[in-house]
Scaffold this motif. Structure first.
Motif: not given
Ligand code: NAP
Length: 547
Positions: A56, A61-62, A149, A157, A188-189, A191-193, A333, A355, A384-386, A503
């Protein structure tokens, strides 16, 4: 056993590996070193795992590049030159492709092949592996390198199929250029992504709507081009650098360790100066400004308020700053690292949609409808993560002894011994499985440690004519208690994070990773040194030879 590596083999393989990301590639290399036959199965069309799927905009990387790299080959770590403090997804993917080519790994990988089932045959002492195409092979050992992940979470939805525009998930990004120029985009979301992609998408899109349910804490990455002198200094003693990182709780950041002192022993001015220093340096180091931030709520509140004040300073509209300010425990988190995330909300084309107050009701043919209104969109990005740590494993129908399925076994949450083995599932190893430090560490280091442990274990089994290894129930039970006890000494279990499975609707809440790398490293070494204490080992001379 001496068949051509990678050739289909009526006798099957010694080892099957599921996944050809960072873990699968290193495991494959290690198994070859042992002189065993191996086949890796990979659902993607090429190597890379996380870095193959997460292409994306803004993906990066972090963990610092000099630490986020393989250490199994001194030549490799000397040759490869990283260009930035935090590498981009394309750079890491280039690196992983380089590794695959340099060590000629692709010939033992079957791409575009999703493993659907793994079934243990107790009489033969072998795993049967079935792919989605219906092909089967067998192996003495199965190594799950499926990633923590990797199972994308797409909320169910209403109306998802009716949306007429483009739909993406950050963790399933297509392998072609995606251009949002002039488009109305929804993310939507947050988190890190989301936090990485939003600033980049905002520069292209005509209008960007950020659908935020929970505001996240994000710290400035402080990314910059790598200084060649800094890189050379690390390379002059890479082994020493790796060894120092191994003694850190997160298996990294030894050059900038956490300060063990209590925040309550510092004056407000000293705290401010210490936080300012770490904020300016960039990266996740702010969490380590004092030793009690992740274990004492009052200490955490002070650090959290520092970050909220930064948000208020960056975001010009005070009401918007308030809505972007998180309230949960800082760092419970996963902390995010960003480049211009909060700044992006000062742009006139970026709109924050709350939301939590007014949840998403449905997707419509033309956009997203929340309880408060309708947003017309040309593209929607799910950030929306994993389904973390267990999602990828449980998506495979894994059946061990007496037809016990892993899904049944883990119905009340994952249970393992060391995050490496599961009672009832002999000769099956989970790289960075639940119950190991995995996602709370530099994954590269955790993977390295697991691959070597598994490699040494298989070598030990061969040397001692042992045909199967299986974690005992007693060891598993004690380990699960230990993982929870350690987590309970921290603030980690105090919010609805993916570490807890919170989640995913309906997922049992269990804190899945183990906090703290060095003690774990020592424990794994001790278990091996004591003849794999906590595992049942079965000798059977009929099955002992792989030949
Ligand atoms: P995430 O941290 O799980 O974030 C998901 C986001 O989607 C959250 O804001 C969540 O809200 C939202 N969401 C989920 N379901 C929803 C719904 N039904 N309605 C509205 N919002 C919703 O996922 P991610 O951002 O992909 O990151 C996951 C992990 O991957 C990170 O914590 C990290 O470990 C890794 N990652 C690392 C990097 C990096 O190295 N830089 C980059 C990306 C990802 P809520 O918080 O309210 O649940």
């Amino acid at each position: 056993m001496r068949s051509t590596p990678g050739s289909a083999n009526s006798a099957g393989f010694d080892v099957v590996i599921v996944g050809a990301g960072i873990a699968g590639l290193q495991m494959l290399y290690r198994v070859r070193e042992l002189g065993l036959t191996v086949r890796a199965f990979e659902a993607g069309s090429d190597v890379g795992g996380t870095w193959y799927w997460n292409g994306y905009p803004g993906a990066r990387c972090d963990v610092e590049s000099l630490e986020y790299s393989y250490q199994f080959s001194e030549e490799l770590q000397q040759e490869w030159e990283w260009t930035e403090r935090f590498a981009t997804q394309p750079e890491i993917l280039r690196y992983l492709n380089h590794v695959a080519d340099r060590f000629d790994l692709r010939r033992d990988i079957q791409f575009n092949t999703r493993v659907e089932a793994l079934t243990y045959d107790e009489d033969a002492g072998r795993w049967t592996v079935r792919t989605a195409a219906g092909d089967e092979t067998t192996a003495r050992f199965a190594v799950m390198a499926t990633g923590c992940l990797s199972s994308a979470n797409v909320p169910a939805f209403a109306g998802l199929d009716t949306f007429a525009g483009e739909i993406y998930h950050t963790g399933r990004w297509p392998h072609h250029d995606v251009d949002f120029t002039g488009k109305r985009v929804g993310v939507i979301g947050t988190g890190s992504s989301g936090i990485q992609s939003i600033p980049v998408v905002a520069e292209q899109a005509a209008e960007l709507y950020v659908f935020q349910r929970t505001a996240a804490y994000s710290l400035p990455a402080g990314n910059h081009p790598l200084d060649p002198a800094e890189q050379a200094a690390i390379k002059a003693d890479y082994a020493g650098f790796r060894a120092r990182n191994n003694r850190m709780p997160s298996a990294g950041n030894s050059r900038f360790p956490a300060n063990p002192a209590s925040i309550f022993d510092a004056t407000p001015d000293e705290r401010e100066a210490a936080f300012d220093f770490r904020w300016a340096r960039g990266g996740p180091g702010l969490l380590g400004t004092y030793g009690d931030i992740m274990v004492n709520k009052d200490a955490n509140d002070i650090a959290a308020e520092y970050v909220r004040e930064k948000i208020r300073q960056i975001v010009k509209d005070p009401e918007l700053a308030a809505r972007l300010s998180p309230e949960q425990v800082l760092g419970c988190k996963r902390i995010c690292l960003d480049t211009n995330y909060y700044e992006t909300f000062n742009r006139p084309n970026v709109h924050l949609v709350d939301v939590a107050a007014a949840p998403i009701e449905r997707l419509t043919p033309t956009g997203i409808r929340t309880r408060a209104g309708e947003y017309e969109l040309d593209a929607v990005i799910f950030a929306t993560g994993f389904d973390a740590m267990t999602g990828a494993l449980l998506s495979i129908d894994i059946r061990g002894r007496a037809d016990l399925t892993l899904r049944e076994k883990w119905s009340a949450g994952p249970r393992t011994y060391l995050g490496l083995g599961v009672p009832g599932f002999p000769n099956l190893f989970t790289i960075s499985g639940p119950g190991s430090p995995s996602v709370l560490t530099n994954m590269m280091v955790s993977i390295h440690q697991h691959v070597n442990w598994i490699g040494e274990c298989i070598q030990y089994l061969r040397d001692n004519e042992i045909v199967s290894i299986e974690a005992t129930l007693e060891a598993e039970q004690a380990w699960v208690i230990h993982v929870n006890e350690v987590a309970d000494t921290t603030l980690y279990p105090q919010c609805n994070s993916w570490y807890l499975g919170a989640n995913i609707p309906g997922k049992t809440r269990v804190f899945m990773p183990l906090v703290g790398f060095p003690a774990y490293l020592d424990k794994c070494a001790e278990v091996a040194a004591n003849g794999y204490e906590g595992f049942d080992l079965t000798r059977d001379r009929r099955l002992a030879s792989c030949d």
